[in-house]
Scaffold this motif. Structure first.
Motif, short mmCIF file in Angstrom:
data_model
loop_
_atom_site.label_atom_id
_atom_site.label_comp_id
_atom_site.label_asym_id
_atom_site.label_seq_id
_atom_site.Cartn_x
_atom_site.Cartn_y
_atom_site.Cartn_z
N SER A 103 34.82 -29.05 3.83
CA SER A 103 35.05 -29.25 2.41
C SER A 103 35.99 -28.16 1.90
O SER A 103 35.77 -26.97 2.17
N VAL A 104 37.05 -28.57 1.21
CA VAL A 104 38.05 -27.61 0.73
C VAL A 104 37.63 -27.00 -0.60
O VAL A 104 37.58 -25.78 -0.77
N TYR A 105 37.31 -27.83 -1.59
CA TYR A 105 36.97 -27.35 -2.92
C TYR A 105 35.51 -27.63 -3.32
O TYR A 105 35.13 -27.45 -4.47
N GLY A 106 34.73 -28.10 -2.35
CA GLY A 106 33.30 -28.29 -2.59
C GLY A 106 32.87 -29.69 -2.94
O GLY A 106 31.67 -29.97 -3.01
N ASN A 107 33.82 -30.61 -3.16
CA ASN A 107 33.43 -31.96 -3.54
C ASN A 107 32.85 -32.76 -2.38
O ASN A 107 31.88 -33.52 -2.55
N THR A 108 33.42 -32.59 -1.20
CA THR A 108 32.86 -33.27 -0.02
C THR A 108 31.50 -32.67 0.31
O THR A 108 30.57 -33.40 0.70
N LYS A 109 31.36 -31.38 0.13
CA LYS A 109 30.06 -30.74 0.35
C LYS A 109 29.01 -31.33 -0.58
O LYS A 109 27.87 -31.59 -0.16
N ASP A 166 28.24 -27.05 8.18
CA ASP A 166 29.59 -26.81 7.68
C ASP A 166 30.42 -26.36 8.87
O ASP A 166 30.24 -25.25 9.38
N LEU A 167 31.33 -27.20 9.34
CA LEU A 167 32.06 -26.92 10.57
C LEU A 167 32.97 -25.70 10.48
O LEU A 167 33.34 -25.12 11.50
N ALA A 168 33.33 -25.31 9.26
CA ALA A 168 34.18 -24.13 9.11
C ALA A 168 33.38 -22.84 9.15
O ALA A 168 33.94 -21.78 9.41
N ARG A 169 32.08 -22.90 8.93
CA ARG A 169 31.28 -21.69 8.81
C ARG A 169 30.14 -21.60 9.81
O ARG A 169 29.76 -20.50 10.22
N ASP A 170 29.56 -22.72 10.19
CA ASP A 170 28.42 -22.70 11.10
C ASP A 170 28.90 -22.71 12.55
O ASP A 170 30.06 -23.03 12.85
N ASP A 171 28.00 -22.36 13.45
CA ASP A 171 28.32 -22.31 14.88
C ASP A 171 28.60 -23.72 15.40
O ASP A 171 27.70 -24.56 15.44
N MET A 172 29.85 -23.99 15.79
CA MET A 172 30.21 -25.35 16.20
C MET A 172 29.45 -25.82 17.44
O MET A 172 29.00 -26.97 17.49
N PRO A 173 29.27 -24.98 18.49
CA PRO A 173 28.47 -25.44 19.63
C PRO A 173 27.06 -25.86 19.26
O PRO A 173 26.49 -26.77 19.86
N ILE A 203 43.39 -35.26 9.72
CA ILE A 203 42.00 -34.85 9.57
C ILE A 203 41.95 -33.34 9.44
O ILE A 203 42.68 -32.62 10.12
N PHE A 204 41.09 -32.83 8.59
CA PHE A 204 40.95 -31.39 8.44
C PHE A 204 40.70 -30.76 9.81
O PHE A 204 39.91 -31.26 10.61
N PRO A 205 41.37 -29.64 10.13
CA PRO A 205 41.38 -29.11 11.51
C PRO A 205 40.02 -28.89 12.15
O PRO A 205 39.82 -29.23 13.32
N PHE A 206 39.05 -28.33 11.42
CA PHE A 206 37.75 -28.07 12.02
C PHE A 206 37.06 -29.38 12.44
O PHE A 206 36.39 -29.44 13.47
N MET A 207 37.22 -30.42 11.64
CA MET A 207 36.65 -31.71 12.00
C MET A 207 37.35 -32.29 13.21
O MET A 207 36.70 -32.85 14.12
N HIS A 208 38.66 -32.17 13.26
CA HIS A 208 39.41 -32.66 14.40
C HIS A 208 38.91 -32.00 15.69
O HIS A 208 38.67 -32.66 16.71
N THR A 209 38.73 -30.69 15.63
CA THR A 209 38.24 -29.95 16.80
C THR A 209 36.84 -30.39 17.18
O THR A 209 36.52 -30.55 18.37
N PHE A 210 35.99 -30.59 16.18
CA PHE A 210 34.61 -30.99 16.45
C PHE A 210 34.57 -32.34 17.17
O PHE A 210 33.84 -32.50 18.17
#
Length: 385
Positions: free
Chosen positions: A251-257, A278-285, A308-315
């Motif tokens: 989430s960029v500005y909190g609306n998706t969150k 939260d893929l940008a903050r929590d441990d992805m593994p 797709i937002f980069p962290f989601m793409h990676t996940f």
């Protein structure tokens, strides 16, 4: 430490490490396990990480009590287990190093040629007699390297399982979450891509009378082995471990969150077990672990640079790489002028097997409104059904 009357533990605990394999956070440290089988002839099972060579050699000397080992059995060539082969041979030059053909190919690549080394190349199913202990080598290629082999001791009914049944965490630290959590994260992070190969080894192990499992990481397992075998069978076959919903978002500005929090609230109100990350903050593994643990997955992200937002793409790459299957996936997308994230996320799973996509896709135009909130209600109903 005693494993059986004849099998002793000589491994070490690592509390210095910050990232295992350069990517996995290990707040509880790491264990590098090694064992000694005492008989007419003595076999040492694997070495340890390079930073703990002297500690390991001291542990080994204490157990040997003046005797000299006849064999060093190398089940896996990753350096966290093989780094002290050379130092071992400097102390015990007459010991025979036992491995398969690929073992010695990798050994030369890592540590160079050693013309003085005595080696014994074994084949799958071959046996090594130590006296009353007869060892049978069970090859486990691609669990998770091609040279991996496991070793079965028929006298004490012990299976040395290389990286199989391993977990994150040092053995001198109590894991507050028990064995399964960090073992699951370890499995899906490191071994998860090779479910087919793991299943084959489990089938071979099922034919053996096993009372103790000795992995190269984590505790020795000697009670309730059916519990561990059942979990590993599920993990290797990509079968959901339990009903539940993993929601992974960016989430960029909190609306998706806000949309994710609303969906989680609706699902929990309907009695569903929900894990939110939260893929940008929590441990992805750990989020990868939850995605494989539960039977349903919700992916929520924004359209970003027409992608797709980069962290989601990676996940999603992590999931697809590990052959994610046998699950239901739903999408929430957000975009101010041209939302395409849901279509692109779904496209990343095009080669995945046995995936059911939810009929309801939630599209948010910048922020939640009455229409998108109604869509969340509809998605919650569908996921519960």
């Amino acid at each position: 430490m005693r494993v059986t009357d004849d099998i002793k533990y000589v491994g070490v605990n690592d509390h210095q490490i910050d990232l295992f394999e350069g990517q996995y956070v290990v707040p509880l440290g790491m264990a590098y396990n090694s064992y000694v089988i005492m008989d007419e002839k003595i076999a040492v099972m694997d070495t340890v990480d390079q930073h703990f060579g002297q500690e390991w050699l001291d542990n080994l000397a204490a157990v040997l009590d003046g005797r000299k080992p006849d064999y060093l059995i190398v089940q896996h060539m990753e350096p966290d287990h093989s780094a002290n082969i050379t130092s071992f041979l400097e102390v015990y030059p007459d010991a025979v190093v036992v491995g398969n053909a690929k073992t010695f190919t990798f050994m030369e690549q890592f540590y160079g040629q050693n013309p003085a080394m005595k080696k014994q190349i074994v084949k799958n199913g071959e046996q090594l007699v130590l006296g009353s202990h007869v060892l049978t080598f069970v090859f486990a290629p691609m669990v998770h390297w091609p040279e991996v082999m496991m070793t079965y001791d028929s006298k004490d009914k012990v299976m040395f399982t290389a990286d199989g049944f391993g977990k994150f965490g040092a053995n001198d630290v109590e894991d507050p979450e028990g064995w399964a959590c960090e073992a699951r994260r370890y499995y899906f992070g490191i071994v998860g891509k090779y479910g087919l190969q793991t299943s084959k080894v489990l089938k071979a192990a099922a034919a053996l009378d096993i009372e103790i499992i000795c992995p190269l990481h984590g505790p020795v397992l000697s009670e309730n082995l059916g519990y561990y075998m059942d979990l590993y069978t599920k993990w290797a076959s990509y079968t959901p471990e339990e009903p539940g919903i993993c929601i992974a978002y960016t989430s960029v500005y909190g609306n998706t969150k806000k949309a994710v929090e609303k969906l989680a609230e609706l699902l929990r109100a309907k009695g569903q077990k929900v894990a939110v990350a939260d893929l940008a903050r929590d441990d992805m593994p750990e989020t990868v672990e939850d995605a494989f643990r539960y039977d349903r997955l919700v992916l929520a992200t924004t359209t970003y640079n027409n992608g797709i937002f980069p962290f989601m793409h990676t996940f999603i790459e992590h999931l697809v790489e590990r052959d994610y299957q046998n699950r239901t996936i739903a999408f929430i997308e957000n975009g101010t002028w041209a939302p395409v994230a849901a279509k692109l996320m779904k496209g990343m799973f095009e080669k995945s097997k046995k995936i059911t996509f939810a009929e309801t896709t939630v599209t948010i135009k910048s922020a939640l409104n009455a229409d998108s909130e109604a869509a969340l209600e509809k998605l919650a109903e569908e996921l519960v059904r």
